[in-house]
Write a protein that holds these residues in place. Sequence first.
Motif, short mmCIF file in Angstrom:
data_model
loop_
_atom_site.label_atom_id
_atom_site.label_comp_id
_atom_site.label_asym_id
_atom_site.label_seq_id
_atom_site.Cartn_x
_atom_site.Cartn_y
_atom_site.Cartn_z
N ALA A 119 0.65 -1.19 -0.03
CA ALA A 119 -0.05 -0.12 -0.15
C ALA A 119 0.79 1.38 -0.09
O ALA A 119 0.61 2.22 -0.73
CB ALA A 119 -1.05 -0.02 1.32
N SER A 120 1.87 1.23 0.89
CA SER A 120 2.62 2.61 1.04
C SER A 120 3.73 2.82 -0.27
O SER A 120 3.82 4.05 -0.75
CB SER A 120 3.58 2.48 2.23
N GLU A 121 4.14 1.68 -1.02
CA GLU A 121 4.95 1.79 -1.92
C GLU A 121 4.08 1.88 -3.45
O GLU A 121 4.62 2.06 -4.55
CB GLU A 121 5.99 0.86 -1.94
N GLY A 122 2.83 1.50 -3.33
CA GLY A 122 1.99 1.61 -4.83
C GLY A 122 2.27 0.48 -5.59
O GLY A 122 2.17 0.50 -6.85
N ILE A 123 2.67 -0.88 -4.76
CA ILE A 123 2.86 -1.94 -5.74
C ILE A 123 2.05 -3.11 -5.19
O ILE A 123 1.29 -3.22 -4.36
CB ILE A 123 4.49 -2.23 -5.63
#
Length: 260
Positions: free
Chosen positions: A202-206
Amino acid sequence: MLKGKVAIVTGSTSGIGLGIATALAAEGCAVMLNGFGQSEAIEALRTRLAKEHGVGVAYSPADMSKPTQIRELVDDGVRQFGGIDILVNNAGIQHVAKVVDFPEERWDAIIAINLSAAFHASKAALPHMVAKKWGRIINIGSAHGLVASEAKAAYVTAKHGLVGFTKVVALETANQGVTCNAICPGWVLTPLVQDQIKARAASEGIAVHQASDDLLREKQPMLEFSTPEQIGALTVFLCGEAARTITGAALSIDGGWVAQ
Ligand code: NAD
């Protein structure tokens, strides 16, 4: 191999603890389960383990952050099964944040559950083991009991403390038929780690599978998760005759994490 022995495994409704409880039941141990979860699911687990392995299986909802409940857990095991031979201090939680952002109540909870609970449970269980001149205490440490990572201050502190506690208990019981060791896993794919993978995705958008690959690549040279079954098998080994003189050890099962 462990027929007739009695084991308490804290935090055994999920993940590594469940793998350990299953492995001990398969060796003929009566098992006291502990941990949180839905009562129907826990009861289904309790009856399945008892039926599949033909052993007594009980459950205690004791909260490992509460010393009184920890003592009750041990007393309960002794009352139901007539003794306590194997104690696996496994219950644990995680919180990921830098020191300056770390919530005080999360620090307190991690130290209580991941570290102090092992002291309270061992203190209550040891007299029963010493009386029988046979006992095994196995503390589930972590690679983070041997090396650090940033943003895990409470967890790293608790696990390093647990390795130290393991050594003290080993020295104090060296000639009493009791051994005390720590198992230090690297990444094991359990709900505790799945939450970290999801947060990272979620935090890295992966994608989640990408975050999972990255997590392994960052720390674990062998790009493979260990399994709860493997931790269970190592626990059984430590309870066996071949491991009679292994005590005070911190045994890595981490795909090479701390070899670096
Ligand atoms: P998990 O979240 O799957 O299981 C944790 C268990 O502890 C659950 O049964 C939960 O109900 C129980 N629990 C949590 N708080 C409790 C409390 N207050 N009282 C009683 N029970 C409580 O996690 P896991 O990955 O199986 O972790 C088990 C142990 O292994 C922990 O000590 C963890 O630090 C350690 N560990 C895990 C990994 C990993 O990669 N998963 C690596 C190294 C060490």
